[in-house]
Enzyme design. Structure first.
Site, PDB file in Angstrom:
ATOM      1  N   TYR A   1       0.849  -1.216   0.000  1.00 27.74           N
ATOM      2  CA  TYR A   1       0.000   0.000   0.000  1.00 27.74           C
ATOM      3  C   TYR A   1       0.884   1.266   0.000  1.00 27.74           C
ATOM      4  CZ  TYR A   1      -3.732   3.140   1.716  1.00 27.74           C
ATOM      5  OH  TYR A   1      -4.648   4.163   1.874  1.00 27.74           O
TER       6      TYR A   1
ATOM      7  N   LYS B   1       1.068   4.242  -2.848  1.00 29.36           N
ATOM      8  CA  LYS B   1       0.766   5.650  -2.550  1.00 29.36           C
ATOM      9  C   LYS B   1       1.981   6.545  -2.814  1.00 29.36           C
ATOM     10  CE  LYS B   1      -3.519   4.932  -1.384  1.00 29.36           C
ATOM     11  NZ  LYS B   1      -4.610   5.427  -2.233  1.00 29.36           N
TER      12      LYS B   1
HETATM   13  P1  NAP Z   1     -13.163   2.316   1.335  1.00 26.28           P
HETATM   14  O1  NAP Z   1     -14.216   2.711   2.300  1.00 26.28           O
HETATM   15  O2  NAP Z   1     -12.585   0.939   1.407  1.00 26.28           O
HETATM   16  O3  NAP Z   1     -13.698   2.601  -0.150  1.00 26.28           O
HETATM   17  C1  NAP Z   1     -12.902   2.298  -1.269  1.00 26.28           C
HETATM   18  C2  NAP Z   1     -13.744   2.440  -2.512  1.00 26.28           C
HETATM   19  O4  NAP Z   1     -12.940   2.052  -3.645  1.00 26.28           O
HETATM   20  C3  NAP Z   1     -14.961   1.514  -2.521  1.00 26.28           C
HETATM   21  O5  NAP Z   1     -16.060   2.202  -3.072  1.00 26.28           O
HETATM   22  C4  NAP Z   1     -14.535   0.371  -3.440  1.00 26.28           C
HETATM   23  O6  NAP Z   1     -15.593  -0.272  -4.123  1.00 26.28           O
HETATM   24  C5  NAP Z   1     -13.681   1.135  -4.440  1.00 26.28           C
HETATM   25  N1  NAP Z   1     -12.802   0.254  -5.211  1.00 26.28           N
HETATM   26  C6  NAP Z   1     -11.962  -0.698  -4.744  1.00 26.28           C
HETATM   27  N2  NAP Z   1     -11.334  -1.298  -5.766  1.00 26.28           N
HETATM   28  C7  NAP Z   1     -11.781  -0.711  -6.906  1.00 26.28           C
HETATM   29  C8  NAP Z   1     -11.517  -0.901  -8.297  1.00 26.28           C
HETATM   30  N3  NAP Z   1     -10.658  -1.821  -8.713  1.00 26.28           N
HETATM   31  N4  NAP Z   1     -12.184  -0.115  -9.195  1.00 26.28           N
HETATM   32  C9  NAP Z   1     -13.079   0.822  -8.786  1.00 26.28           C
HETATM   33  N5  NAP Z   1     -13.374   1.041  -7.481  1.00 26.28           N
HETATM   34  C10 NAP Z   1     -12.734   0.274  -6.557  1.00 26.28           C
HETATM   35  O7  NAP Z   1     -11.892   3.289   1.420  1.00 26.28           O
HETATM   36  P2  NAP Z   1     -11.751   4.804   1.933  1.00 26.28           P
HETATM   37  O8  NAP Z   1     -11.243   4.756   3.313  1.00 26.28           O
HETATM   38  O9  NAP Z   1     -12.959   5.575   1.600  1.00 26.28           O
HETATM   39  O10 NAP Z   1     -10.514   5.277   1.022  1.00 26.28           O
HETATM   40  C11 NAP Z   1     -10.664   6.037  -0.157  1.00 26.28           C
HETATM   41  C12 NAP Z   1      -9.274   6.409  -0.665  1.00 26.28           C
HETATM   42  O11 NAP Z   1      -8.584   7.150   0.361  1.00 26.28           O
HETATM   43  C13 NAP Z   1      -8.386   5.214  -0.988  1.00 26.28           C
HETATM   44  O12 NAP Z   1      -7.579   5.498  -2.105  1.00 26.28           O
HETATM   45  C14 NAP Z   1      -7.529   5.077   0.254  1.00 26.28           C
HETATM   46  O13 NAP Z   1      -6.305   4.429  -0.003  1.00 26.28           O
HETATM   47  C15 NAP Z   1      -7.336   6.543   0.621  1.00 26.28           C
HETATM   48  N6  NAP Z   1      -6.966   6.728   2.021  1.00 26.28           N
HETATM   49  C16 NAP Z   1      -7.806   6.360   3.036  1.00 26.28           C
HETATM   50  C17 NAP Z   1      -7.403   6.538   4.362  1.00 26.28           C
HETATM   51  C18 NAP Z   1      -8.267   6.167   5.529  1.00 26.28           C
HETATM   52  O14 NAP Z   1      -7.803   6.302   6.675  1.00 26.28           O
HETATM   53  N7  NAP Z   1      -9.499   5.707   5.343  1.00 26.28           N
HETATM   54  C19 NAP Z   1      -6.147   7.100   4.627  1.00 26.28           C
HETATM   55  C20 NAP Z   1      -5.312   7.455   3.572  1.00 26.28           C
HETATM   56  C21 NAP Z   1      -5.741   7.285   2.270  1.00 26.28           C
HETATM   57  P3  NAP Z   1     -16.400  -1.513  -3.412  1.00 26.28           P
HETATM   58  O15 NAP Z   1     -17.339  -0.840  -2.458  1.00 26.28           O
HETATM   59  O16 NAP Z   1     -17.102  -2.174  -4.550  1.00 26.28           O
HETATM   60  O17 NAP Z   1     -15.370  -2.359  -2.763  1.00 26.28           O
END
Ligand code: NAP
Length: 244
Positions: free
Chosen positions: A152, A156
């Site tokens: 991961y 990133k």
């Molecule tokens: P999340 O709740 O797991 O949501 C991820 C979303 O991405 C879901 O809608 C998922 O679809 C979709 N997805 C996964 N694989 C995909 C693919 N191959 N094609 C299209 N869509 C896909 O994650 P989140 O926490 O909201 O994170 C959103 C972004 O922020 C990510 O890039 C993550 O790395 C980044 N981020 C998050 C955090 C944190 O603390 N939460 C911190 C740093 C960065 P499904 O629902 O169908 O699985």
């Protein structure tokens, strides 16, 4: 005519909050999803409640052909894309010794290759428009590293290098390319962690709280707005001071 935003992985978590935040600003929303169902239906309904158009587009960002098709669908419907948000992302956490090659490559394929696939396709139209904003979700661990997240963190960190390179390539066409690096944000991605792990992370954050999806969406809204028209190639941490 409303501006148009395309957001990947927008049925839940940070992506959904970004969709609602842009809808509130009056943008028409192209909302990418992989599988349909209740989450998709309610995200679409909530976006439409702001009296803007919402186009759900099915596709896996790790597949180039899907990204090519999705981009065309959005252009056919709205004739332009003002903002692309590369939000879709996955984790497959494991210490290096136990990490299987497919756990490494799947995370790179969705997070980093997915960002390339969407950016390459959408930027072609933005170049013709001579305007656009591309904002990608990196992470603080792409800057600091994190045990158990070699895949991961690499994906990133890759997004950060990609963002800076593409910002240099596209600046002359008035396309601004930036990334945000969230810290510990309350979503399904972080919900899976044990309570002890969560509280020790929160303890290490100077602002002593986890972030919200709205904290992230607010900065992305700024990076899409006229207020940020002299900012490109940057990574903005949204982490309560976790990484300085
Ligand atoms: P999340 O709740 O797991 O949501 C991820 C979303 O991405 C879901 O809608 C998922 O679809 C979709 N997805 C996964 N694989 C995909 C693919 N191959 N094609 C299209 N869509 C896909 O994650 P989140 O926490 O909201 O994170 C959103 C972004 O922020 C990510 O890039 C993550 O790395 C980044 N981020 C998050 C955090 C944190 O603390 N939460 C911190 C740093 C960065 P499904 O629902 O169908 O699985």
């Amino acid at each position: 005519m409303n501006k148009v935003v395309l957001i990947t992985g927008a049925t839940r978590g940070i992506g959904k909050q970004i969709a609602l935040t842009f809808a509130k600003e009056g943008y028409d929303v192209a909302l990418n999803y992989i599988k349909d169902g209740e989450e998709l239906n309610s995200a679409v309904d909530e976006v439409k409640a702001f009296n803007v158009e919402c186009l759900p587009i099915q596709g896996d960002v790790s597949k180039y052909e899907d990204c090519e098709r999705m981009t065309k669908e959005v252009i056919e419907k709205f004739e332009r894309i003002d903002v692309l948000v590369n939000n879709a992302g996955i984790t497959k956490d494991m210490l290096l010794l136990r990490m299987k090659p497919e756990d490494f490559s799947q995370v790179i394929d969705v997070n980093l290759v997915g960002t390339f696939n969407m950016t390459k396709n959408v930027s072609q139209y933005m170049m013709k428009q001579r305007s656009g904003r591309i904002i990608s979700l990196a992470s603080v661990v792409g800057i600091s590293g994190n045990a158990g997240q070699a895949n991961y963190s690499a994906s990133k960190a890759g997004i950060i290098g990609f963002t800076k390179s593409v910002a240099k390539e596209l600046a002359s066409r008035n396309i601004l390319v930036n990334a945000v690096a969230p810290g510990f944000i309350k979503t399904n991605m972080t919900e899976v962690l044990k309570d002890e792990v969560k509280s020790s992370i929160i303890d290490s954050i100077p602002l002593k709280r986890e972030g919200t999806a709205q904290d992230v969406a607010n900065v992305i809204k700024f990076l899409a707005s006229e207020d940020s028209s002299y900012i490109t190639g940057q990574v903005i941490n949204i982490d309560g001071g976790m990484v300085m």
